[in-house]
Scaffold this motif. Sequence first.
Motif, mmCIF file in Angstrom:
data_model
loop_
_atom_site.group_PDB
_atom_site.id
_atom_site.type_symbol
_atom_site.label_atom_id
_atom_site.label_comp_id
_atom_site.label_asym_id
_atom_site.label_seq_id
_atom_site.Cartn_x
_atom_site.Cartn_y
_atom_site.Cartn_z
ATOM 1 N N LYS A 407 0.540 -0.726 -0.313
ATOM 2 C CA LYS A 407 0.064 -0.236 -0.161
ATOM 3 C C LYS A 407 1.210 0.900 -0.063
ATOM 4 C CE LYS A 407 -4.141 2.055 2.106
ATOM 5 N NZ LYS A 407 -4.989 1.922 3.429
ATOM 6 N N GLN A 408 2.043 1.486 0.703
ATOM 7 C CA GLN A 408 3.030 2.388 0.598
ATOM 8 C C GLN A 408 3.576 2.395 -0.424
ATOM 9 O OE1 GLN A 408 2.133 0.318 3.219
ATOM 10 N NE2 GLN A 408 3.054 0.264 5.530
ATOM 11 N N ASP A 409 4.287 0.958 -0.728
ATOM 12 C CA ASP A 409 4.596 2.145 -2.104
ATOM 13 C C ASP A 409 3.787 1.813 -2.924
ATOM 14 O OD1 ASP A 409 7.093 0.725 -0.491
ATOM 15 O OD2 ASP A 409 7.773 -1.062 -1.834
ATOM 16 N N LEU A 410 2.846 1.320 -3.073
ATOM 17 C CA LEU A 410 1.668 2.098 -4.073
ATOM 18 C C LEU A 410 1.680 3.291 -4.444
ATOM 19 C CD1 LEU A 410 -0.542 -0.957 -4.417
ATOM 20 C CD2 LEU A 410 0.865 -0.347 -6.548
ATOM 21 N N GLN A 411 1.668 3.817 -2.874
ATOM 22 C CA GLN A 411 1.140 5.063 -2.942
ATOM 23 C C GLN A 411 2.616 6.375 -3.619
ATOM 24 O OE1 GLN A 411 0.396 5.391 0.922
ATOM 25 N NE2 GLN A 411 -2.209 5.530 0.580
ATOM 26 N N GLN A 412 3.649 5.226 -3.122
ATOM 27 C CA GLN A 412 4.874 5.958 -3.614
ATOM 28 C C GLN A 412 5.817 6.294 -5.247
ATOM 29 O OE1 GLN A 412 7.117 7.891 -0.987
ATOM 30 N NE2 GLN A 412 8.269 8.161 -3.074
ATOM 31 N N ARG A 413 4.786 5.269 -5.264
ATOM 32 C CA ARG A 413 5.406 4.654 -6.864
ATOM 33 C C ARG A 413 4.463 5.785 -7.891
ATOM 34 N NH1 ARG A 413 1.221 0.430 -10.308
ATOM 35 N NH2 ARG A 413 0.721 2.947 -9.752
ATOM 36 N N SER A 414 3.296 6.368 -7.176
ATOM 37 C CA SER A 414 2.579 7.067 -7.852
ATOM 38 C C SER A 414 3.179 8.846 -7.702
ATOM 39 C CB SER A 414 0.933 7.340 -6.850
ATOM 40 O OG SER A 414 0.593 6.113 -7.642
ATOM 41 N N GLN A 415 3.848 9.007 -6.712
ATOM 42 C CA GLN A 415 4.058 10.313 -6.366
ATOM 43 C C GLN A 415 5.479 10.150 -7.226
ATOM 44 O OE1 GLN A 415 3.278 12.962 -4.801
ATOM 45 N NE2 GLN A 415 5.002 14.292 -5.869
ATOM 46 N N ASN A 416 6.535 9.014 -7.469
ATOM 47 C CA ASN A 416 7.474 8.857 -8.566
ATOM 48 C C ASN A 416 7.183 9.204 -9.594
ATOM 49 O OD1 ASN A 416 9.317 8.434 -5.802
ATOM 50 N ND2 ASN A 416 9.369 6.692 -6.415
ATOM 51 N N LEU A 417 6.173 8.382 -9.968
ATOM 52 C CA LEU A 417 5.655 8.414 -11.350
ATOM 53 C C LEU A 417 5.106 10.041 -11.883
ATOM 54 C CD1 LEU A 417 2.940 6.196 -13.018
ATOM 55 C CD2 LEU A 417 2.650 8.449 -13.542
ATOM 56 N N ALA A 418 4.351 10.790 -10.837
ATOM 57 C CA ALA A 418 4.237 11.805 -11.260
ATOM 58 C C ALA A 418 5.731 12.806 -10.782
ATOM 59 C CB ALA A 418 3.224 12.325 -10.190
ATOM 60 N N ASN A 419 6.529 12.650 -10.091
ATOM 61 C CA ASN A 419 7.616 13.761 -10.437
ATOM 62 C C ASN A 419 8.747 13.088 -11.210
ATOM 63 O OD1 ASN A 419 7.556 14.135 -7.555
ATOM 64 N ND2 ASN A 419 7.739 13.262 -6.546
ATOM 65 N N TRP A 420 8.272 12.097 -11.972
ATOM 66 C CA TRP A 420 8.901 12.010 -13.165
ATOM 67 C C TRP A 420 8.829 12.503 -13.678
ATOM 68 C CZ3 TRP A 420 8.506 9.489 -17.950
ATOM 69 C CH2 TRP A 420 9.308 9.151 -17.977
ATOM 70 N N LEU A 421 7.328 12.048 -14.417
ATOM 71 C CA LEU A 421 6.082 12.984 -15.876
ATOM 72 C C LEU A 421 7.205 14.786 -15.313
ATOM 73 C CD1 LEU A 421 3.271 11.753 -15.289
ATOM 74 C CD2 LEU A 421 4.051 11.853 -16.922
ATOM 75 N N LYS A 422 6.570 15.056 -14.164
ATOM 76 C CA LYS A 422 7.109 16.263 -13.707
ATOM 77 C C LYS A 422 7.506 17.513 -14.824
ATOM 78 C CE LYS A 422 5.608 17.339 -9.776
ATOM 79 N NZ LYS A 422 4.975 17.810 -9.116
ATOM 80 N N ASP A 423 9.201 16.427 -13.994
ATOM 81 C CA ASP A 423 10.994 16.749 -14.722
ATOM 82 C C ASP A 423 10.198 16.791 -15.842
ATOM 83 O OD1 ASP A 423 11.401 17.088 -11.985
ATOM 84 O OD2 ASP A 423 11.910 15.019 -11.807
ATOM 85 N N LEU A 424 9.397 15.370 -16.919
ATOM 86 C CA LEU A 424 9.852 14.751 -17.775
ATOM 87 C C LEU A 424 9.786 16.431 -18.921
ATOM 88 C CD1 LEU A 424 10.815 12.651 -19.846
ATOM 89 C CD2 LEU A 424 8.707 12.186 -20.236
ATOM 90 N N VAL A 425 8.372 16.793 -19.056
ATOM 91 C CA VAL A 425 7.438 17.332 -19.358
ATOM 92 C C VAL A 425 7.399 19.327 -19.327
ATOM 93 C CG1 VAL A 425 5.542 18.252 -19.820
ATOM 94 C CG2 VAL A 425 5.539 15.600 -19.346
ATOM 95 N N PHE A 426 7.984 19.317 -18.288
ATOM 96 C CA PHE A 426 8.479 21.089 -17.813
ATOM 97 C C PHE A 426 9.180 21.580 -17.138
ATOM 98 C CE2 PHE A 426 3.865 19.721 -16.257
ATOM 99 C CZ PHE A 426 2.952 20.141 -17.114
ATOM 100 N N ARG A 427 10.314 20.303 -17.139
ATOM 101 C CA ARG A 427 11.534 21.217 -16.909
ATOM 102 C C ARG A 427 12.863 20.399 -17.542
ATOM 103 N NH1 ARG A 427 11.697 19.449 -10.562
ATOM 104 N NH2 ARG A 427 9.317 20.144 -9.559
ATOM 105 N N SER A 428 12.253 19.842 -18.505
ATOM 106 C CA SER A 428 13.508 19.794 -19.865
ATOM 107 C C SER A 428 13.743 20.149 -20.689
ATOM 108 C CB SER A 428 13.163 17.861 -20.786
ATOM 109 O OG SER A 428 11.557 17.895 -20.731
#
Length: 428
Positions: A407-428
């Motif tokens: 449960k905790q890892d799934l929540q962390q996965r979602s946050q990691n995925l969101a952070n990766w997307l933000k870095d990829l789309v908005f900071r690259s």
Amino acid sequence: MNEKNLSEKLFKPKFDYPETSTLVTQIKSGQQLTNSFLDSEGNSCWYRAINRLSWQWRGLPFIETEEVLSRISISKKRRSNPNWLDTVVGYQSGNWIYEFWAQATKWQKQADFDEQLTVAESEFEAYHSKCHQSWLMASGFMTLAGYPYFRNDDLANQAVLLAYRYYRHAMDHSPFIVKDLDFNLNDKVIKAILHTPLKKSDPIRAFPVVLLCSGLNDLQIDFYRFFIEHLAPLGIGLLTVDNPSMGNSKHFNLSQNTSIIHQAILEQIRTVPLIDYQNVILLGYRFGANIATRLAYLMPSKIKGLINIAPIIHQIFIDPQMQAKLPMIYRDMLADRIGLKNFSEQQLQAELKFFSLKEQRLLIKPCNVPVLNIFYEGDLLNNIEETKLITSTKSTKLFKIQLLTLKQDLQQRSQNLANWLKDLVFRS
């Protein structure tokens, strides 16, 4: 004509439909292997995969799904296979399609009732929210009624048609703009759905989009919650399409060119003004990772990044022992998707080897887009070795989800995925 009368007219129940588990015939059945928890709970009393984790993730109430399973379990009606609870013959109580259809109909009636209410302007938001939720529940249960989506399962196909109709009603009440899109492939129409992060009062603008490549268990209407919770808050849209041989794409055949539909969409995506075609990210889930990774190698100039969740890209397609131990539902699904109605183990093995991306010589070098891979501890259809086959010349990130802290890892996965997307789309 209201929804209830139309449904009754188009899909009047009959009792002579073939039972789903009899539609694909294996000359020799395999052993039963405990399923990966991502796909089902490994209960051999069921022909279909019972996946409470997935159903809850989609937003279906646990108590209601348990009630439906209980009605199926206690049925005394004749079964095509007495060892499987969900093989009651005929469209009647105890039959899988009948029971999930009945649950969907309860929500459809609730949605009809909700829509007929007269509300003040100040209550419009709550009104649309209630209608939206009721139609989503109707669509979700009707989707389960059609599972596992065999192309020659007429009654299940009717359930899927209704599931899409209910989903369209739900999207009419969504706070976000959702559009149906048509693309073309070999004189046939590809039907996709664009979930925009724009609310109805927002100015029209182009936005980044995630192109979904889903698994063999999933229809494109199963991922609305993922869009609402993880993409819309980032201002990213979700473009969904059914895989070949399934849902709205059942008139396309699944072959080793698994990415043919998604490739056509990428080639035509510039024709959709709302989509920022320079910011298209692929998301591959399970078998969908085969599609997404294939596209990352074939069309890197049209792709900003690649996310794979529990990818199935190689081992299952080339390992006869692994294939022989698959639960029958998975072997039947694979056979149905590639057009085998009566098959032997040797025939299935011969067909599946062409689906391995390693056998296709695509994994012999890194792809040219950033990659995020997520794998699950204890997944019997994917492991870290297979996941590590997908690498990038730019950047490769690997996240592990542990069973003990799921449960905790799934929540962390979602946050990691969101952070990766933000870095990829908005900071690259």
